[in-house]
Write a protein that holds these residues in place. Sequence first.
Motif, PDB file in Angstrom:
ATOM      1  N   GLU A  35      43.899  40.155  47.021  1.00  0.00           N
ATOM      2  CA  GLU A  35      42.774  40.203  46.406  1.00  0.00           C
ATOM      3  C   GLU A  35      41.686  39.626  46.993  1.00  0.00           C
ATOM      4  O   GLU A  35      40.523  39.935  47.337  1.00  0.00           O
ATOM      5  CB  GLU A  35      42.890  40.315  44.966  1.00  0.00           C
ATOM      6  N   LYS A  45      39.824  50.303  43.341  1.00  0.00           N
ATOM      7  CA  LYS A  45      39.185  49.748  42.508  1.00  0.00           C
ATOM      8  C   LYS A  45      38.056  49.092  42.897  1.00  0.00           C
ATOM      9  O   LYS A  45      36.961  48.983  42.038  1.00  0.00           O
ATOM     10  CB  LYS A  45      40.271  48.542  41.873  1.00  0.00           C
ATOM     11  N   LEU A  46      38.133  48.585  44.020  1.00  0.00           N
ATOM     12  CA  LEU A  46      36.802  47.833  44.522  1.00  0.00           C
ATOM     13  C   LEU A  46      35.821  48.563  45.417  1.00  0.00           C
ATOM     14  O   LEU A  46      34.593  48.372  45.806  1.00  0.00           O
ATOM     15  CB  LEU A  46      37.193  46.537  45.536  1.00  0.00           C
ATOM     16  N   ALA A 101      49.839  39.272  45.544  1.00  0.00           N
ATOM     17  CA  ALA A 101      48.713  39.972  44.772  1.00  0.00           C
ATOM     18  C   ALA A 101      47.371  39.359  44.818  1.00  0.00           C
ATOM     19  O   ALA A 101      46.323  39.969  45.188  1.00  0.00           O
ATOM     20  CB  ALA A 101      49.118  40.754  43.638  1.00  0.00           C
ATOM     21  N   ASN A 102      47.348  38.256  44.526  1.00  0.00           N
ATOM     22  CA  ASN A 102      46.137  37.224  44.522  1.00  0.00           C
ATOM     23  C   ASN A 102      45.779  37.000  45.903  1.00  0.00           C
ATOM     24  O   ASN A 102      44.398  36.889  46.145  1.00  0.00           O
ATOM     25  CB  ASN A 102      46.377  35.876  43.830  1.00  0.00           C
ATOM     26  N   LEU A 117      43.575  48.093  45.334  1.00  0.00           N
ATOM     27  CA  LEU A 117      42.384  47.346  45.232  1.00  0.00           C
ATOM     28  C   LEU A 117      41.210  48.163  45.883  1.00  0.00           C
ATOM     29  O   LEU A 117      40.052  47.996  45.717  1.00  0.00           O
ATOM     30  CB  LEU A 117      42.601  45.846  45.938  1.00  0.00           C
ATOM     31  N   SER A 118      41.732  48.725  46.933  1.00  0.00           N
ATOM     32  CA  SER A 118      40.604  49.648  47.726  1.00  0.00           C
ATOM     33  C   SER A 118      39.791  50.715  46.864  1.00  0.00           C
ATOM     34  O   SER A 118      38.640  50.837  46.654  1.00  0.00           O
ATOM     35  CB  SER A 118      41.211  50.174  48.855  1.00  0.00           C
ATOM     36  N   PHE A 151      49.367  46.724  47.157  1.00  0.00           N
ATOM     37  CA  PHE A 151      48.013  45.991  46.488  1.00  0.00           C
ATOM     38  C   PHE A 151      46.745  46.381  47.215  1.00  0.00           C
ATOM     39  O   PHE A 151      45.746  46.649  46.694  1.00  0.00           O
ATOM     40  CB  PHE A 151      48.525  44.574  46.510  1.00  0.00           C
ATOM     41  N   MET A 208      40.761  41.104  50.266  1.00  0.00           N
ATOM     42  CA  MET A 208      39.855  42.232  50.183  1.00  0.00           C
ATOM     43  C   MET A 208      38.433  41.855  49.743  1.00  0.00           C
ATOM     44  O   MET A 208      37.457  42.497  50.134  1.00  0.00           O
ATOM     45  CB  MET A 208      40.344  43.028  49.056  1.00  0.00           C
ATOM     46  N   VAL A 209      38.039  40.939  48.825  1.00  0.00           N
ATOM     47  CA  VAL A 209      36.794  40.631  48.318  1.00  0.00           C
ATOM     48  C   VAL A 209      35.900  39.571  49.412  1.00  0.00           C
ATOM     49  O   VAL A 209      34.751  40.039  49.647  1.00  0.00           O
ATOM     50  CB  VAL A 209      37.033  39.675  47.045  1.00  0.00           C
TER      51      VAL A 209
END
Length: 633
Positions: free
Chosen positions: A542, A509-510, A538-539, A506-507, A502, A545-546
């Motif tokens: 994320e 994507k973001l 997964a949440n 996400l890396s 994940f 990451m954010v």
Amino acid sequence: MSPRLVAIAGSPAGATFALEGPVEIGRHSSNGIQLRDLSVSRRHCVIEPREDGLWLRDLESRQGTFVNGVPVRERSLEPGDLILVGTSLFLLQDDTARGEPRGEPSPPAEEESFVAGSTVHLPLEDALYLAPQTERPPDLRVVRDLGALVRIGSVLPTFQAAEPLARRLLEILIEITPAERAALLLLDRGSDEPAVAFHLSRRPRSSAPFRVSRTLTGEAVRRRAAILSNEVVQTWAAHGAESLAAESIRSLICAPLAGVGALYLDTRDDGVRFDDLHLQLVTAVAGMAAPALAATRRMEWLEQERERLDAALGKDMVGESPRMQEIARLIARVAPTDSTVLIRGESGTGKELTARGLHRGSRRAGRPFVAINCATLTDTLLESELFGHERGAFTGAVDRKPGKLELADSGTLFLDEIGEMSPLLQAKLLRVLQEREFERLGGTRTIRVDVRVIAATNRDLEAAMKSGAFREDLFYRLNVITLNLPPLRERREDVPLLASHFAAALSRKLGRPVAGFAPETRACLLRYSWPGNVRELANAVERAMVLGSEDLIRPEDLPETVTESVTSGAPVPVSSFHEAVNEQKRRLVLAAVEQSGGNITRAAELLGLHPNYLHRLIGNLDLRARIKASPIG
């Protein structure tokens, strides 16, 4: 030849590393392959030969090691595998493997005898246009040929597949030479035998196949030299009892595509002859085109491998635990059949991903995959969505609407949360499973469909049958093959792999690169029970990451419910800050429970918390035993 790693991206791009024994990869200078990349751990992974082949093992790296885009702890390797370590991408090669894709070839070459009035051999190293140090005569034709080569050089990078690239090359060759016919042959890897051939004729402009000399192309490939022959008479071998007529070719050129195949041009026109400059030009075109064709064929093969892997196991289904390996084997066996499958498991365990994996691995893979959630719609809406309706069937039905069953015809229908379907709809669905036919709402015409049904549920259907909420006959129709997906708490060894998967996705994507997870973060992830399963993980990743701001994902980036689950008895180190915070929470909870006389609802009021949250907090902080053992418990 022994297998080797070829670096195709990252700091060592272009380098080749032999794999004659165990090779460690990491940031420290003691590794066999040193990567000066902060996202790489000091000792990241090792590739080692074993009795059953070549294996890769991750050495508890912070960011994880990926093979073909999937994080792995340990797995066997095959030629063509892509290995990602930090920002460096490696391709595993083995020249003894025959892994190139095979197309559907037109007859690429035939056995024959041929007689040439004159023959010229031009080794590739002596080609005029491929040797910059050679003095070229100031001839207008040479200038024109150089312009053609510049044109071809600008065209080559625009193609991502071998077939359109080959056909465009043939079109250009017909334009810049007096050839009547042109062919491009691609060889099967590791041999001189043609696997795929593309043809083009000037009169009429056609791609219909024609015979090409196997002897001639084999000689050009074997000697790595282009061949020019004039006054060639080819006598074709007999096919069975029928002999083919002799064919007279006035002039031909055959140039090798190094390691890939050969270019062939000929003419049957009495007034046309190829000369030395034609030979030089075609040889130069072959020299420029060979690397581009080799690259496109490799990319096509890798894409086929990716699709094969996706078909065997959904691309977002990650795990190496025994339970997940068993699921992967079942998917690979069940997918090619048309059998109805019932997928069972808690919410968030990946039931829809499993259904998509079954669809991708089936003969219906190119047909529709239609999903419908039976729990989100009322009975009337679900019936309309499933079977469709005719105009005027009910208030608001202003047009005819096809249902999901029709849309899924020749493909797969996925019925999620099948246990929530009403008994009336269960009876209608049973008929579809038995007869493969139905009527739209308000309609009288029977519609037949060819559809594979995959159902999923998180309910106890056996208990629902006993209570009358689920039909027994429908259950046995659905329960042909059952896949039981384990909850995440029963395969904790997969948590780090899933988290790395994940984080990597996400890396990209973001646009936020991370170096991985800190050791104390991994402790939190492993300790937590994940009641929401993979979806909750997964949440959580994320969110980290954010909200995180460092290269490493740290515990404070995770949700509180996850960090609260780590106690002093955790098997891996935990930061003193979070342990201190948790210890303070324990004191507050125990004091509130004591003050309320053991009443959890009253204790929640004193703390300003919802009772459900306090119950979860007590479990996460391992306080249940202490509360029961206390005098107030």
